[in-house]
Write an enzyme that holds these catalytic residues in place. Structure first.
Site, mmCIF file in Angstrom:
data_model
loop_
_atom_site.group_PDB
_atom_site.id
_atom_site.type_symbol
_atom_site.label_atom_id
_atom_site.label_comp_id
_atom_site.label_asym_id
_atom_site.label_seq_id
_atom_site.Cartn_x
_atom_site.Cartn_y
_atom_site.Cartn_z
ATOM 1 N N SER A 97 0.827 -1.195 0.000
ATOM 2 C CA SER A 97 0.000 0.000 0.000
ATOM 3 C C SER A 97 0.872 1.259 0.000
ATOM 4 O O SER A 97 1.683 1.449 -0.896
ATOM 5 C CB SER A 97 -0.942 -0.045 1.204
ATOM 6 O OG SER A 97 -1.955 0.906 1.103
ATOM 7 N N MET A 98 0.774 2.124 1.024
ATOM 8 C CA MET A 98 1.658 3.287 1.072
ATOM 9 C C MET A 98 3.115 2.850 1.196
ATOM 10 O O MET A 98 4.020 3.560 0.764
ATOM 11 C CB MET A 98 1.286 4.216 2.228
ATOM 12 C CG MET A 98 2.163 5.469 2.292
ATOM 13 S SD MET A 98 1.711 6.612 3.604
ATOM 14 C CE MET A 98 2.529 5.862 5.023
ATOM 15 N N ASP A 196 -9.568 -5.196 -4.731
ATOM 16 C CA ASP A 196 -8.964 -4.394 -3.664
ATOM 17 C C ASP A 196 -9.954 -3.283 -3.337
ATOM 18 O O ASP A 196 -10.287 -2.477 -4.198
ATOM 19 C CB ASP A 196 -7.628 -3.828 -4.165
ATOM 20 C CG ASP A 196 -6.833 -3.098 -3.099
ATOM 21 O OD1 ASP A 196 -7.454 -2.482 -2.207
ATOM 22 O OD2 ASP A 196 -5.583 -3.120 -3.157
ATOM 23 N N HIS A 226 -6.947 -6.125 -0.205
ATOM 24 C CA HIS A 226 -5.870 -5.144 -0.104
ATOM 25 C C HIS A 226 -4.660 -5.601 0.729
ATOM 26 O O HIS A 226 -3.519 -5.471 0.302
ATOM 27 C CB HIS A 226 -6.412 -3.824 0.458
ATOM 28 C CG HIS A 226 -5.368 -2.745 0.496
ATOM 29 N ND1 HIS A 226 -4.754 -2.272 -0.647
ATOM 30 C CD2 HIS A 226 -4.800 -2.081 1.529
ATOM 31 C CE1 HIS A 226 -3.867 -1.350 -0.314
ATOM 32 N NE2 HIS A 226 -3.875 -1.210 0.995
#
Length: 250
Positions: A97-98, A196, A226
């Site tokens: 993710s980030m 996701d 996700h």
């Protein structure tokens, strides 16, 4: 400021001493190192040196996260890269993710990195940005985004609420990273969940198309949402990453 806050159990940074191949492992927005612990351990079991830093403001309280900036998250992964370089001759970077966004940030600025493995990384989140803009003068916290996981009974250690201020920090980071995707020329293994509910899978397609790497592959994760590193595909992700690293080192 973080010193005032206690780090939650399983949210601490992890470090495994291994050989001269180092791997930086980065967790995501409002998440913790718990989401990357399985992947980190699998990589360490292969003999690699593995570091999973705790990003500033994460793994404590949402109030702590509210004071952290995207520049500090960049500093955290830059410091992690530097730490691995002290003992490793080659360093790979992976993140969820980030954490995947930060992986791309490092790749844009450090062509000496041996390879990257972003997992459900974010670069283009216009709906998220619009949502943030609609909230920024009205709300301090909103419901959390954690535990988007297909496997039953698995929970991500993530904040139950998201600081709106932090959403603005993420929006700024995404813009910087997306603008410079064309600077990436190092080998890349892009892992993307087919379904996701947090980061649209189109993000991984954009990354694949925009980076200039000669060696790049987009691998679909069929059985995970996700937080794929805790989901049904976690073993597959670890296998793919190990195989990618081995190929790059041949």
């Amino acid at each position: 400021m973080s010193e005032e806050f206690t780090v939650l159990k399983d949210a601490e940074e992890f470090y495994y001493t291994g050989n001269e191949i180092g791997i930086l492992v980065s967790h995501g927005f409002t998440g913790t190192t718990q989401s990357m612990a399985y992947l980190g351990k699998r990589l360490a079991d292969e003999g690699f040196t593995v570091f999973g830093p705790r990003l500033r403001g994460h793994g404590t309280t949402p109030e702590d996260m509210e004071t952290a900036t995207f520049e500090e998250w960049i500093e955290d992964v830059e410091a992690g890269l530097g730490r691995l370089k002290e003992t490793c001759s080659a360093v790979f970077v992976t993140g969820l993710s980030m954490g995947g966004t930060l992986t791309l940030y490092l790749a844009e600025r450090h062509p000496e990195i041996a390879g990257i493995m972003p997992i459900n990384a974010a670069v283009e989140m216009s709906e998220f940005e619009s949502y943030y803009l609609s909230l920024k003068d009205k709300e301090r916290f909103i419901d959390g985004i954690g535990s988007d996981i297909k496997a039953e009974g698995i929970k991500e250690l993530a904040y139950a609420k998201t600081p709106v201020q932090s959403m603005g920090e993420l929006v700024q980071l995404l813009k910087i990273v997306q603008k410079d995707l064309g600077k990436i020329t190092i080998p890349a293994l892009i892992l993307s969940s087919k379904v996701d509910h947090v980061v649209p899978p189109l993000n991984s397609q954009i990354i694949y198309e925009d980076i200039q790497s000669d060696v790049k592959e987009l691998v679909k994760l069929e059985e995970s949402y996700h937080v794929a590193t805790l989901d049904n595909d976690k073993e597959f992700i670890a296998d793919q990453c190990i195989s990618f690293i081995r190929k790059c080192m041949e």
